[in-house]
Design an enzyme around this catalytic site. Sequence first.
Site, PDB file in Angstrom:
ATOM      1  N   THR A 147       0.821  -1.204   0.000  1.00  0.00           N
ATOM      2  CA  THR A 147       0.000   0.000   0.000  1.00  0.00           C
ATOM      3  C   THR A 147       0.860   1.262   0.000  1.00  0.00           C
ATOM      4  O   THR A 147       2.012   1.229   0.468  1.00  0.00           O
ATOM      5  CB  THR A 147      -0.888  -0.003   1.260  1.00  0.00           C
ATOM      6  OG1 THR A 147      -1.518   1.263   1.405  1.00  0.00           O
ATOM      7  CG2 THR A 147      -0.083  -0.279   2.532  1.00  0.00           C
ATOM      8  N   ASP A 148       0.289   2.364  -0.470  1.00  0.00           N
ATOM      9  CA  ASP A 148       1.003   3.647  -0.381  1.00  0.00           C
ATOM     10  C   ASP A 148       1.110   4.130   1.071  1.00  0.00           C
ATOM     11  O   ASP A 148       1.886   5.021   1.376  1.00  0.00           O
ATOM     12  CB  ASP A 148       0.333   4.713  -1.263  1.00  0.00           C
ATOM     13  CG  ASP A 148      -1.126   4.977  -0.933  1.00  0.00           C
ATOM     14  OD1 ASP A 148      -1.670   4.345  -0.004  1.00  0.00           O
ATOM     15  OD2 ASP A 148      -1.743   5.828  -1.624  1.00  0.00           O
ATOM     16  N   GLU A 149       0.295   3.536   1.971  1.00  0.00           N
ATOM     17  CA  GLU A 149       0.285   4.023   3.361  1.00  0.00           C
ATOM     18  C   GLU A 149       1.613   3.786   4.071  1.00  0.00           C
ATOM     19  O   GLU A 149       1.881   4.409   5.096  1.00  0.00           O
ATOM     20  CB  GLU A 149      -0.856   3.368   4.146  1.00  0.00           C
ATOM     21  CG  GLU A 149      -2.202   3.659   3.532  1.00  0.00           C
ATOM     22  CD  GLU A 149      -3.365   3.513   4.503  1.00  0.00           C
ATOM     23  OE1 GLU A 149      -3.135   3.358   5.704  1.00  0.00           O
ATOM     24  OE2 GLU A 149      -4.511   3.550   4.020  1.00  0.00           O
ATOM     25  N   TYR A 172      -1.973  -0.718  10.942  1.00  0.00           N
ATOM     26  CA  TYR A 172      -2.114  -1.351   9.627  1.00  0.00           C
ATOM     27  C   TYR A 172      -0.885  -1.074   8.767  1.00  0.00           C
ATOM     28  O   TYR A 172      -0.234  -2.000   8.248  1.00  0.00           O
ATOM     29  CB  TYR A 172      -3.384  -0.850   8.917  1.00  0.00           C
ATOM     30  CG  TYR A 172      -3.384  -1.125   7.424  1.00  0.00           C
ATOM     31  CD1 TYR A 172      -3.484  -2.433   6.942  1.00  0.00           C
ATOM     32  CD2 TYR A 172      -3.265  -0.092   6.490  1.00  0.00           C
ATOM     33  CE1 TYR A 172      -3.462  -2.700   5.570  1.00  0.00           C
ATOM     34  CE2 TYR A 172      -3.248  -0.342   5.126  1.00  0.00           C
ATOM     35  CZ  TYR A 172      -3.348  -1.651   4.667  1.00  0.00           C
ATOM     36  OH  TYR A 172      -3.325  -1.905   3.320  1.00  0.00           O
ATOM     37  N   LYS A 176       2.057  -3.584   7.263  1.00  0.00           N
ATOM     38  CA  LYS A 176       2.337  -3.747   5.826  1.00  0.00           C
ATOM     39  C   LYS A 176       3.801  -3.390   5.542  1.00  0.00           C
ATOM     40  O   LYS A 176       4.462  -4.061   4.740  1.00  0.00           O
ATOM     41  CB  LYS A 176       1.402  -2.861   4.985  1.00  0.00           C
ATOM     42  CG  LYS A 176      -0.056  -3.261   4.993  1.00  0.00           C
ATOM     43  CD  LYS A 176      -0.354  -4.624   4.367  1.00  0.00           C
ATOM     44  CE  LYS A 176      -0.170  -4.661   2.880  1.00  0.00           C
ATOM     45  NZ  LYS A 176      -0.637  -5.977   2.318  1.00  0.00           N
TER      46      LYS A 176
END
Length: 366
Positions: A147-149, A172, A176
């Site tokens: 993810t970009d997060e 989260y 990741k």
Amino acid sequence: MRKLTNILVTGGAGFIGCNFIRVLLTKTPDFKGRIINLDALTYAGNASSLADIEKEFGGSRYFFQHADITDRARVEEIFKRYDIDTVIHFAAESHVDRSITGPEAFIKTNVMGTFTLLDVARNYWTETRADGTKGIRNDVLFHHISTDEVYGSLGDTGFFTETTPYDPRSPYSASKASSDHLVFAYHHTYGLPVTLSNCSNNYGPYHFPEKLIPLMILNMLDGKSLPVYGDGKNIRDWLFVEDHNTAVWAIVNKGTSGEKYNIGGENEWTNIDLLQRLIDIVAAKAKLDPAAIRSTITYVKDRPGHDRRYAIDCSKLKKELGWKQSVTFDQGLERTVDWYLANPGWVANVKSGDYQKWVEHNYGKR
Ligand code: NAD
Ligand code: DAU
């Protein structure tokens, strides 16, 4: 040359995974192999999302395995039974809000689960070469969906590139980020062939109705309030799920082992502007009064640690692999709204699980 013959898709009963499997089996003529869908069917996984695929391809090119990625013995057994040569790893705990109220499942699935898959793949794909040395085959691939997060939060300007340092800020995104590091550690240490993609916010059919776009569509149709976190000015970059999946397929086919690729929509919206656009589309299609819907917008308590802005630079993917988005935001939103209007049975089915209980426990009835 990658084999791409027996592909283990993890999390294929979730939002992005089920769209990926459908497109690969029905709209990708260059793919002739088999898909093994390994999914634990958590609250977010629905076997019914692939009922049509099971009917058409079940037992020939599509195989469902109800299993947990942290269960090493089951994962080993599945690798052996189907002679897996490719892993496309979607399975994860994916909802930021749930990671705030219950982080443990995120560490277990996203960190330990990814580790288990990597380690089983490494063992299964190790061969003894003609000269007696051992090494990992070069016709295999482990593709990790991230993810970009993991990159953190942006100010008003700038974009995440593949070299942006990691700065995860929720349980989260931290889980990741950990899994991303493990993937590259297995590449550098053991020579495991890997690729990795960091994607922005997806939307489209089969999106679980806790996430912003499906939640808002369904609340509008049910006459419920529309909860906007904080001031509504947080920015996300939205990508239609089918465009995410064509990017993943391009990377799996042509991406360089050991490389990562950003995937994005180049489509930034504040949450409140997105909601206003969505209200117009839902009102027109469902013949509802847009002003009445607008009156239900409710600003609620902000998400703790709410990242302000995500924006992706996906020029590497475009330049090196020739990928591009195929759908405008209006087209994608219209297709999404049409899908939710046409599939009330799917919605009722997913809402009958622990979803409603979780929402009421955390937010009260809304
Ligand atoms: P989702 O929550 O809709 O689906 C996750 C799937 O994984 C479900 O089918 C669930 O049953 C399965 N699963 C969860 N834990 C498991 C376990 N221990 N063993 C086996 N299966 C398990 O998620 P999604 O939105 O489809 O996201 C898929 C992947 O893409 C995730 O890795 C996520 O981090 C990543 N991603 C999502 C987005 C997005 O906008 N949704 C954007 C970028 C990256
Ligand atoms: O950026 C990629 C990520 O996008 C993925 O890695 C995650 O798996 C995926 O869930 C998604 O995370 P977000 O937190 O951005 O998505 P969500 O739909 O939960 O929220 C989108 C934005 O909308 C965010 O700024 C929070 C806000 N929001 C969300 C909900 C559910 C609201 O204002 N109200 C809501 O009720």
